[in-house]
Motif scaffolding. Structure first.
Motif, PDB file in Angstrom:
ATOM      1  N   ILE A   4      -6.865   8.035  -5.785  1.00 26.61           N
ATOM      2  CA  ILE A   4      -6.928   9.391  -5.237  1.00 26.61           C
ATOM      3  C   ILE A   4      -7.602  10.334  -6.232  1.00 26.61           C
ATOM      4  O   ILE A   4      -8.500  11.109  -5.886  1.00 26.61           O
ATOM      5  CB  ILE A   4      -5.513   9.892  -4.878  1.00 26.61           C
ATOM      6  N   VAL A   5      -7.189  10.240  -7.490  1.00 27.03           N
ATOM      7  CA  VAL A   5      -7.716  11.141  -8.511  1.00 27.03           C
ATOM      8  C   VAL A   5      -9.199  10.898  -8.758  1.00 27.03           C
ATOM      9  O   VAL A   5     -10.018  11.831  -8.718  1.00 27.03           O
ATOM     10  CB  VAL A   5      -6.915  10.998  -9.822  1.00 27.03           C
ATOM     11  N   PHE A   6      -9.573   9.634  -8.999  1.00 23.79           N
ATOM     12  CA  PHE A   6     -10.957   9.352  -9.374  1.00 23.79           C
ATOM     13  C   PHE A   6     -11.916   9.528  -8.190  1.00 23.79           C
ATOM     14  O   PHE A   6     -13.023  10.040  -8.361  1.00 23.79           O
ATOM     15  CB  PHE A   6     -11.061   7.942  -9.962  1.00 23.79           C
ATOM     16  N   ALA A   7     -11.490   9.091  -7.003  1.00 23.83           N
ATOM     17  CA  ALA A   7     -12.345   9.317  -5.836  1.00 23.83           C
ATOM     18  C   ALA A   7     -12.469  10.810  -5.556  1.00 23.83           C
ATOM     19  O   ALA A   7     -13.536  11.304  -5.167  1.00 23.83           O
ATOM     20  CB  ALA A   7     -11.777   8.586  -4.624  1.00 23.83           C
ATOM     21  N   GLY A   8     -11.373  11.549  -5.764  1.00 19.93           N
ATOM     22  CA  GLY A   8     -11.419  12.988  -5.560  1.00 19.93           C
ATOM     23  C   GLY A   8     -12.362  13.686  -6.519  1.00 19.93           C
ATOM     24  O   GLY A   8     -13.098  14.605  -6.137  1.00 19.93           O
ATOM     25  N   ILE A   9     -12.352  13.256  -7.786  1.00 20.80           N
ATOM     26  CA  ILE A   9     -13.260  13.846  -8.773  1.00 20.80           C
ATOM     27  C   ILE A   9     -14.721  13.615  -8.375  1.00 20.80           C
ATOM     28  O   ILE A   9     -15.555  14.527  -8.427  1.00 20.80           O
ATOM     29  CB  ILE A   9     -12.982  13.257 -10.170  1.00 20.80           C
ATOM     30  N   ALA A  10     -15.031  12.373  -7.964  1.00 21.44           N
ATOM     31  CA  ALA A  10     -16.406  12.061  -7.561  1.00 21.44           C
ATOM     32  C   ALA A  10     -16.817  12.889  -6.351  1.00 21.44           C
ATOM     33  O   ALA A  10     -17.939  13.420  -6.285  1.00 21.44           O
ATOM     34  CB  ALA A  10     -16.530  10.566  -7.259  1.00 21.44           C
ATOM     35  N   ARG A  34     -13.190  21.199  -1.173  1.00 20.62           N
ATOM     36  CA  ARG A  34     -12.643  21.146   0.178  1.00 20.62           C
ATOM     37  C   ARG A  34     -12.675  19.733   0.758  1.00 20.62           C
ATOM     38  O   ARG A  34     -11.817  19.373   1.576  1.00 20.62           O
ATOM     39  CB  ARG A  34     -13.408  22.113   1.091  1.00 20.62           C
ATOM     40  N   ILE A  35     -13.642  18.942   0.353  1.00 16.56           N
ATOM     41  CA  ILE A  35     -13.687  17.533   0.763  1.00 16.56           C
ATOM     42  C   ILE A  35     -12.812  16.696  -0.160  1.00 16.56           C
ATOM     43  O   ILE A  35     -12.072  15.807   0.286  1.00 16.56           O
ATOM     44  CB  ILE A  35     -15.134  17.014   0.752  1.00 16.56           C
ATOM     45  N   ALA A  36     -12.852  16.988  -1.444  1.00 17.88           N
ATOM     46  CA  ALA A  36     -12.097  16.191  -2.426  1.00 17.88           C
ATOM     47  C   ALA A  36     -10.610  16.156  -2.113  1.00 17.88           C
ATOM     48  O   ALA A  36      -9.931  15.150  -2.371  1.00 17.88           O
ATOM     49  CB  ALA A  36     -12.339  16.740  -3.830  1.00 17.88           C
ATOM     50  N   LEU A  37     -10.057  17.239  -1.559  1.00 21.96           N
ATOM     51  CA  LEU A  37      -8.629  17.291  -1.257  1.00 21.96           C
ATOM     52  C   LEU A  37      -8.188  16.176  -0.311  1.00 21.96           C
ATOM     53  O   LEU A  37      -7.044  15.722  -0.357  1.00 21.96           O
ATOM     54  CB  LEU A  37      -8.272  18.651  -0.644  1.00 21.96           C
ATOM     55  N   TYR A  38      -9.108  15.720   0.526  1.00 19.16           N
ATOM     56  CA  TYR A  38      -8.751  14.693   1.509  1.00 19.16           C
ATOM     57  C   TYR A  38      -8.570  13.314   0.886  1.00 19.16           C
ATOM     58  O   TYR A  38      -8.172  12.374   1.566  1.00 19.16           O
ATOM     59  CB  TYR A  38      -9.806  14.638   2.615  1.00 19.16           C
ATOM     60  N   ALA A  39      -8.819  13.202  -0.401  1.00 18.23           N
ATOM     61  CA  ALA A  39      -8.583  11.924  -1.080  1.00 18.23           C
ATOM     62  C   ALA A  39      -7.113  11.519  -1.037  1.00 18.23           C
ATOM     63  O   ALA A  39      -6.782  10.352  -1.232  1.00 18.23           O
ATOM     64  CB  ALA A  39      -9.071  11.999  -2.529  1.00 18.23           C
ATOM     65  N   VAL A  40      -6.220  12.464  -0.767  1.00 19.83           N
ATOM     66  CA  VAL A  40      -4.788  12.133  -0.692  1.00 19.83           C
ATOM     67  C   VAL A  40      -4.496  11.189   0.465  1.00 19.83           C
ATOM     68  O   VAL A  40      -3.440  10.536   0.496  1.00 19.83           O
ATOM     69  CB  VAL A  40      -3.922  13.409  -0.554  1.00 19.83           C
ATOM     70  N   ASN A  76      -6.117   8.523   0.988  1.00 22.24           N
ATOM     71  CA  ASN A  76      -6.674   7.227   0.623  1.00 22.24           C
ATOM     72  C   ASN A  76      -5.752   6.047   0.956  1.00 22.24           C
ATOM     73  O   ASN A  76      -6.227   4.995   1.402  1.00 22.24           O
ATOM     74  CB  ASN A  76      -7.029   7.216  -0.868  1.00 22.24           C
ATOM     75  N   PRO A  77      -4.409   6.144   0.754  1.00 22.22           N
ATOM     76  CA  PRO A  77      -3.541   5.013   1.120  1.00 22.22           C
ATOM     77  C   PRO A  77      -3.636   4.629   2.596  1.00 22.22           C
ATOM     78  O   PRO A  77      -3.580   3.442   2.937  1.00 22.22           O
ATOM     79  CB  PRO A  77      -2.133   5.521   0.765  1.00 22.22           C
ATOM     80  N   ILE A  78      -3.792   5.625   3.479  1.00 24.43           N
ATOM     81  CA  ILE A  78      -3.959   5.325   4.903  1.00 24.43           C
ATOM     82  C   ILE A  78      -5.321   4.693   5.151  1.00 24.43           C
ATOM     83  O   ILE A  78      -5.463   3.756   5.947  1.00 24.43           O
ATOM     84  CB  ILE A  78      -3.796   6.618   5.729  1.00 24.43           C
ATOM     85  N   TYR A  79      -6.324   5.197   4.448  1.00 27.96           N
ATOM     86  CA  TYR A  79      -7.686   4.653   4.575  1.00 27.96           C
ATOM     87  C   TYR A  79      -7.711   3.188   4.168  1.00 27.96           C
ATOM     88  O   TYR A  79      -8.405   2.371   4.787  1.00 27.96           O
ATOM     89  CB  TYR A  79      -8.615   5.494   3.695  1.00 27.96           C
ATOM     90  N   TRP A  80      -6.948   2.819   3.140  1.00 27.47           N
ATOM     91  CA  TRP A  80      -6.883   1.419   2.730  1.00 27.47           C
ATOM     92  C   TRP A  80      -6.254   0.555   3.817  1.00 27.47           C
ATOM     93  O   TRP A  80      -6.611  -0.616   3.969  1.00 27.47           O
ATOM     94  CB  TRP A  80      -6.108   1.293   1.410  1.00 27.47           C
TER      95      TRP A  80
END
Length: 665
Positions: free
Chosen positions: A599-605, A613-619, A621-625
Motif C-alpha cells: 500500500i505504501v510503496f504503490a501509493g508513493i509511486a 487523490r489517486i494514491a489514496l486508493y492504494a488502501v 490493494n488487499p481487495i485488488y489482490w
C-alpha cells in the motif's frame, strides 16, 4: 543512373537529372506545385532518403503516379504486379532463396517471368528501385540468369506480391520456425516430465496429509501460503527501493559524459535533441484485432510523434478474418508511411504471431510495438535511439565489456486513471511496476520481464533471437528473459506511453488471466532444464524468476489461503486446530506488513505520477489482490486445458474519456 528512390533512408544523388526530371514533370502536369517540390527537396537534403518518398508523404502524390513517371526515366516499362503476378518459374526462384520472400521484399525486386527477347530466353524482373548496374549484377548473381530485363513496379506491389506468393512460407516462419529451431525456448511443446511429476506429488502429499494428519497438513499449507505471498511482496518492495539508486546512477553518468565532452571542447549535453538527419529508419508495429473504432486513433497518435515521417515505417497488423477492421483501415486513407498489413489466418491467433509477421517486412533499424489505443510520448522514439547510441558509445570508447543494449522499455501509464475504482487500482499497480520496481531491477542488473507495449528493439538482433513466441500468451516477459540469457542488455527509458486502463471487472479478469497464464508458461519454459538454465542466467536470473515470473502467480494462488487463515486467527474463530502461537503471530505479521508495504510503496509511486487523490486508493490493494487470485486460479485451469487461447483485452470501454479533462473529447 539515379539513386534508389524507394529504399527508405538511402542516400540520394541530387545531381542526377533523371530524378529531378520526374519531379519537374509532376510540376508541369499540375500534380504538385513548385513550392511542394522545393519543400520535398529541402526535406530530402536534410533527412536523406528518397525524393519520391518525401513527395508521397509530404505532398500526397499518388504512389502509382510517381512510379509511372519513374518507369519512363528508368526506361523500364511500368508493371502492375497485382494484375499480372509472377509465373511459376519466378515463384520457384523466390522459394529457392535461403531467406525466401523476406530477402526479396527487403531488396525491393522480384523475378517476374521468363520471356524470349532477341531470340534468347531472358528473365524479366520487377523492381521498385532504380535498375542500375549494381542492381542488375545482384539480379544476375541471385537468379543465375545473365540476360535480365527490368520492369518498374511500386514498392507496395513488391510487398503485396511477396505476401501472396510466400504465404505458406511466411505462415511457417511466424508460427513454428522458432519452435522447430529453438525447441527449448518455445512454449509449443508440453512441460517436461519432472514438471508434470512435481505438482502431482505435491497434490497427493497434501491429500494424504489431510486424510491422515490434517492438523499438520493445514499448518504446512498455511506456512507455505504465507511464505509465497511474502516472497513476492519482498521482491517488489526491495527492488522498488533501488529505483532511487538508478536515478542517481543515470545522473552520475550524464554528469561524467558532460564533463568529458566539455574537456574536449564539445557542447556538454549529449545527445540533447538528435538532429533529424541523424535519426535512423524506425518500424512501428501496431497489432489490431476487432477494433474498428481505434484505427483512426492509431493514425492520429502516429501523426503526433516527434519523428520525421519519411523515416517512419508504421504497420497496422490486422487479422485476415477481421474484415470489418480491414475495411475500416482501408477507408481511413492512411498516410504513405503507414502500411495496412493483413496477417494470414492460422493457429494460434495471438498478438506475438501478428508481430512476427510484421517483423518479416520491417524496414527500420529499430522496431517498437504499440497497442491500438496507445498514446506514446511524442519524443519516445528519439529517446530510444539516444539510449541505443549511448550504449554503443560506451562499448566502443569506455568499456568493451559493457553488454550490448538490444531493447529498451518505456513506462506505461493510463489516460483514464480516475474513471472508476478499478482504473485507479490498475494505475496504482502500474505506477509501482514501471516507475519503481523495473528501474530498481535495471539498477541491480536483473533480467527484466518486458511489458506488452513500448518495447523498442534492434531489429536484426530481435530476428536472430527468434522474435516472439506465438505460443506464449505473455510473449513480452518470455522475450525479456530470453534476451538476458543470451548476454544482451535491456534498459529503461524515461518516456511513457498512455494506455486505456480496463474499466470492467470481467474484462480485467480475462486480461489478467492471460498475463498470469503467460507467466506460468514462461516459468515452465525457462525451468525445463534447471541446470542448463542456471548456467546461462546465474543468480540474477534465479532471483528474477523466483521473485517475479514464478513468484507472482504462486503468490496470487496462495493469497486467499493466507488471507483466510489470518482473518480467522485475528477475529478468534475456533477451528479446532491448535497451531503454535508464534506461527499464528508470524502469519498475521506477514499479512499485515506485506499488504501495508505494498500500500505504501504503490501509493508513493502513484502520488508521483498521478497525485495524492489517486494514491489514496492504494488502501484497497488487499481487495485488488483477491481479484488477482481469481484470475490466477482461472489461469491455472487454462494452463492445463487451454494453454494457447488469447483472451483479447477490449478497448474503448471508456470511450474518449481522459482523466486530464474528466470528460470525453
Amino acid at each position: 543512373m539515379t539513386a534508389d528512390l524507394t529504399r527508405p533512408g538511402a542516400p540520394l544523388d541530387l545531381e542526377h537529372q533523371a530524378e529531378l526530371d520526374v519531379a519537374l514533370v509532376l510540376v508541369r502536369d499540375g500534380i504538385i506545385t513548385r513550392q511542394q517540390l522545393d519543400e520535398a527537396l529541402s526535406a530530402q537534403r536534410r533527412l536523406g532518403g528518397a525524393l519520391s518518398r518525401h513527395l508521397m508523404i509530404d505532398a500526397w502524390v499518388p504512389r502509382r503516379t510517381i512510379y509511372r513517371h519513374l518507369a519512363e526515366e528508368w526506361q523500364a516499362p511500368y508493371l502492375d504486379m497485382l494484375a499480372e503476378p509472377p509465373d511459376a518459374t519466378a515463384v520457384t526462384m523466390v522459394h529457392r532463396h535461403h531467406d525466401g520472400v523476406r530477402w526479396f521484399a527487403h531488396h525491393h525486386w522480384l523475378p517476374w517471368r521468363m520471356l524470349t527477347h532477341d531470340g534468347e530466353e531472358a528473365l524479366v524482373f520487377a523492381t521498385s528501385v532504380a535498375p542500375n548496374e549494381r542492381l542488375l549484377a545482384e539480379v544476375r548473381e541471385t537468379t543465375g540468369h545473365q540476360h535480365v530485363l527490368a520492369r518498374t513496379t511500386t514498392d507496395f506491389d513488391i510487398f503485396r506480391t511477396c505476401q501472396d506468393i510466400g504465404r505458406a512460407q511466411l505462415l511457417y516462419r511466424i508460427t513454428d520456425y522458432m519452435a522447430d529451431n529453438m525447441p527449448d525456448a518455445s512454449a509449443r511443446g508440453s512441460v517436461v516430465t519432472w514438471q508434470k511429476v512435481v505438482p502431482i506429488v505435491l497434490l497427493v502429499t497434501l491429500v494424504v496429509g489431510l486424510v491422515f494428519a490434517p492438523h499438520w497438513a493445514i499448518l504446512a499449507a498455511y506456512c507455505v501460503a504465507n511464505l509465497l505471498f511474502v516472497n513476492n511482496v519482498a521482491f517488489k518492495v526491495l527492488y522498488g527501493l533501488r529505483s532511487p539508486l538508478r536515478r542517481r546512477q543515470v545522473a552520475r553518468l550524464d554528469t561524467a559524459i558532460g564533463q568529458e565532452r566539455a574537456t574536449r571542447g564539445y557542447e556538454p549535453e549529449w545527445p540533447g535533441r538528435m538532429r533529424d538527419e541523424d535519426l535512423p529508419m524506425y518500424t512501428v508495429l501496431v497489432p489490431v484485432y476487432d477494433e474498428v473504432e481505434v484505427v483512426q486513433k492509431v493514425i492520429d497518435n502516429m501523426e503526433r510523434m516527434d519523428y520525421p515521417k519519411s523515416k517512419l515505417d508504421v504497420m497496422i497488423l490486422l487479422e485476415e478474418k477481421d474484415q470489418k477492421t480491414i475495411e475500416a483501415a482501408k477507408s481511413s486513407r492512411p498516410p504513405e508511411y503507414v502500411r495496412i498489413v493483413v496477417v494470414p489466418e492460422g493457429h494460434p491467433q495471438t498478438k506475438p504471431r501478428a508481430c512476427n509477421y510484421g517483423l518479416e517486412f520491417a524496414l527500420g533499424e529499430y522496431v517498437v510495438i504499440f497497442d491500438a489505443e496507445d498514446r506514446p510520448n511524442p519524443d519516445q522514439l528519439r529517446k530510444a535511439v539516444a539510449a541505443f547510441r549511448l550504449n554503443r558509445l560506451l562499448r566502443e570508447h569506455v568499456d568493451p565489456y559493457e553488454p550490448k543494449l538490444v531493447c529498451v522499455q518505456g513506462a506505461l501509464a493510463y489516460f483514464n486513471y480516475d474513471y472508476n475504482l478499478l482504473t485507479r487500482l490498475f494505475s496504482i499497480e502500474y505506477s509501482h511496476w514501471f516507475d519503481m520496481m523495473l528501474p530498481g531491477m535495471d539498477q541491480a542488473g536483473l533480467p527484466l520481464p518486458l511489458g506488452g507495449t513500448s518495447n523498442h528493439f534492434e531489429t536484426e538482433v530481435l530476428r536472430n533471437l527468434g522474435a516472439w513466441d506465438p505460443y506464449n500468451v505473455t510473449e513480452d516477459a518470455d522475450l525479456g528473459l530470453r534476451i538476458a540469457s543470451q548476454g544482451y542488455k535491456i534498459g529503461i527509458i524515461d518516456s511513457a506511453t498512455e494506455e486505456e486502463a480496463t474499466s470492467e471487472s470481467f474484462a480485467w479478469i480475462r486480461q489478467r488471466t492471460r498475463w498470469i497464464k503467460g507467466y506460468m508458461i514462461t516459468a515452465a519454459v525457462n525451468t525445463r532444464h534447471p541446470v542448463r538454465w542456471w548456467r546461462l542466467n546465474g543468480v540474477g536470473g534465479a532471483v528474477s524468476m523466483g521473485g517475479l515470473v514464478l513468484g507472482t502467480p504462486l503468490a496470487f494462488l496462495a493469497y486467499p489461503l493466507a488471507l483466510l487463515f489470518t482473518v480467522v486467527t485475528y477475529i478468534g474463530i475456533r477451528t479446532g486446530l491448535d497451531f503454535p502461537q508464534w506461527i499464528l503471530s508470524a502469519g498475521i505479521l506477514m499479512m499485515v506488513f506485506g499488504n501495508g508495504a505494498m500500500i505504501v510503496f504503490a501509493g508513493i509511486a502513484a502520488w508521483r505520477r498521478y497525485g495524492w487523490r489517486i494514491a489514496l486508493y492504494a488502501v484497497f490493494n488487499p481487495i485488488y489482490w483477491l481479484m488477482h487470485s481469481v484470475a490466477a486460479w482461472r489461469a491455472a485451469y487454462q494452463l492445463i486445458f487451454d494453454p494457447f487461447t488469447w483472451e483479447k483485452t477490449p478497448h474503448g470501454l471508456t470511450g474518449d474519456y481522459d482523466s486530464t479533462t474528466g470528460e470525453g473529447h
